[in-house]
Enzyme design. Structure first.
Site, PDB file in Angstrom:
ATOM      1  N   LYS A   1     -37.849   3.379 -67.310  1.00  0.00           N
ATOM      2  CA  LYS A   1     -39.300   3.552 -67.459  1.00  0.00           C
ATOM      3  C   LYS A   1     -39.809   2.990 -68.789  1.00  0.00           C
ATOM      4  CE  LYS A   1     -41.040   4.606 -64.553  1.00  0.00           C
ATOM      5  NZ  LYS A   1     -41.296   3.689 -63.414  1.00  0.00           N
TER       6      LYS A   1
ATOM      7  N   GLY B   1     -40.246  -0.445 -68.994  1.00  0.00           N
ATOM      8  CA  GLY B   1     -40.897  -1.705 -68.661  1.00  0.00           C
ATOM      9  C   GLY B   1     -39.898  -2.783 -68.298  1.00  0.00           C
ATOM     10  N   THR B   2     -38.715  -2.394 -67.821  1.00  0.00           N
ATOM     11  CA  THR B   2     -37.666  -3.370 -67.531  1.00  0.00           C
ATOM     12  C   THR B   2     -38.043  -4.318 -66.393  1.00  0.00           C
ATOM     13  OG1 THR B   2     -36.551  -1.779 -66.070  1.00  0.00           O
ATOM     14  CG2 THR B   2     -35.816  -1.880 -68.369  1.00  0.00           C
ATOM     15  N   ARG B   3     -38.708  -3.800 -65.363  1.00  0.00           N
ATOM     16  CA  ARG B   3     -39.101  -4.666 -64.244  1.00  0.00           C
ATOM     17  C   ARG B   3     -40.137  -5.681 -64.689  1.00  0.00           C
ATOM     18  NH1 ARG B   3     -37.311  -7.361 -60.330  1.00  0.00           N
ATOM     19  NH2 ARG B   3     -36.021  -5.540 -59.871  1.00  0.00           N
TER      20      ARG B   3
ATOM     21  N   SER C   1     -43.608   9.215 -67.901  1.00  0.00           N
ATOM     22  CA  SER C   1     -43.422   8.189 -66.876  1.00  0.00           C
ATOM     23  C   SER C   1     -42.177   8.470 -66.038  1.00  0.00           C
ATOM     24  CB  SER C   1     -43.322   6.814 -67.534  1.00  0.00           C
ATOM     25  OG  SER C   1     -43.258   5.793 -66.572  1.00  0.00           O
TER      26      SER C   1
ATOM     27  N   GLY D   1     -47.397   1.366 -63.139  1.00  0.00           N
ATOM     28  CA  GLY D   1     -48.688   1.675 -63.724  1.00  0.00           C
ATOM     29  C   GLY D   1     -49.353   2.917 -63.161  1.00  0.00           C
ATOM     30  N   ARG D   2     -48.574   3.800 -62.539  1.00  0.00           N
ATOM     31  CA  ARG D   2     -49.152   5.032 -62.005  1.00  0.00           C
ATOM     32  C   ARG D   2     -49.652   5.934 -63.119  1.00  0.00           C
ATOM     33  NH1 ARG D   2     -44.170   6.123 -57.874  1.00  0.00           N
ATOM     34  NH2 ARG D   2     -45.051   5.214 -55.977  1.00  0.00           N
ATOM     35  N   ALA D   3     -50.712   6.686 -62.808  1.00  0.00           N
ATOM     36  CA  ALA D   3     -51.269   7.614 -63.790  1.00  0.00           C
ATOM     37  C   ALA D   3     -50.296   8.755 -64.040  1.00  0.00           C
ATOM     38  CB  ALA D   3     -52.593   8.158 -63.274  1.00  0.00           C
TER      39      ALA D   3
END
Length: 320
Positions: free
Chosen positions: A72, A74-76, A163, A279-281
């Site tokens: 979580k 930002g690897t993707r 996250s 990018g989910r809340a």
């Protein structure tokens, strides 16, 4: 004579012993290709070579770069952005070779089989975010390739915890399974639950110490995940330099999607965004609970900054 020849063959194919710890005066391989050649001699059979070489001249090869984490962080997004470069060949899925015993016991040839076909001038990249926090992984990667270039993307530890929870929460929701509120994970007996796995994953300095036992800091490039979200191009430029890639990615490859609320990619006229799961809340969390998180991470963050010789714009606890 036959016995002599048989003995010679057995001597040639016998695998060399790899040290379990870095030797004090060991000389690291200067070329990842030479490392791969030696490993292939040890692990491959003739049929394996046939399966991993394409008629167009491309072949499967061990990765020269691994995105090791963090989950979580930002690897993707990092992998998708890096894949804009023509000299990058990226594995599609998370391989989990070094952290899952069922995969690791299959050996290096199995690992190679999970890689994409690539040309000699390309760098093969795989990402498995769990590597960063898995104790056994640094030594295993080192034993495969001492000169591996590692990418680590980090974000604010408190935000990463939220996250982390959000991902698991939505996974349960999609399966129509109930899942406790985040407060039930974060609070135990009225205090912050430091045994919560998501909190442990954000103790970056502990996990980084383990990696630095095997790889010098100049082999680990830390990407600022918070900056990558807000302005991706400068961060990707730094990654290009670290990997010694020619500067091919430029600012025009990124555009801000107002509907989604984050940057998307533009490649040869084709536009694409990350999966909708990105990018989910985050859940609404009581301010006092957030302050407890910030306070808890204050000292670990300071230790991490000292360890890597740089600072990050993360939430800081200020005593009143």
């Amino acid at each position: 004579m036959a016995a002599f020849l048989l003995g010679a063959v057995l001597l040639i194919v016998q695998p060399q012993i790899v040290p379990s710890r870095p030797a004090i005066n060991s000389k690291a391989e200067t070329s990842s290709q030479s490392v791969q050649r030696e490993l292939l001699k040890k692990t491959s059979q003739k049929n394996d070579f046939k399966e991993n070489i394409h008629s167009n001249g491309s072949c499967r090869q061990l990765p020269q770069t691994i995105i090791i984490g963090v989950r979580k962080g930002g690897t993707r997004a990092l992998l998708e952005m890096l894949s804009l470069h023509p000299d990058i060949a990226a594995a599609e899925s998370e391989v989990h070779f070094f952290d899952w015993e069922d995969h690791y016991k299959n050996g290096l040839q199995w690992y190679i089989n999970q890689m994409p076909f690539s040309y000699p001038h390309q760098i093969t990249v795989e990402k498995t975010p769990a590597y960063f926090t898995s104790p056994k992984v640094p030594e295993r990667v080192y034993n495969m390739n001492q000169s591996m270039r590692l990418l680590l993307i980090l974000r604010d530890p408190s935000e990463r915890v939220l996250s982390d929870y959000t991902q698991v929460f939505y996974n349960h929701m999609q399966k129509h399974k109930p899942y406790p509120s985040i407060e039930q994970f974060l609070i135990k007996d009225g205090e912050l639950n430091v045994d919560y796995k998501a909190i442990n994953r954000s103790l970056y300095y502990i996990h980084m110490q383990n990696w630095l036992k095997y790889f010098p800091l100049d082999r680990i490039h830390i990407v600022d995940g918070d900056k990558l979200i807000k302005d991706p191009f400068p961060e990707i430029e730094k990654v290009e330099r670290f990997l010694k890639l020619s500067p091919q990615i430029n600012a025009s490859n990124f555009y801000f999607n107002k509907t989604k609320g984050f940057y998307c990619l533009r490649d040869s006229g084709r536009e694409r965004c990350l999966h909708e799961s990105k990018g989910r809340a985050h859940p609404q969390v009581d301010t006092r609970l957030l302050e407890k998180l910030h306070e808890y991470f204050h000292e670990p963050n300071k230790k991490f900054f000292e360890l890597v010789g740089r600072t990050f714009d993360w939430h800081s606890f200020v005593a009143s």
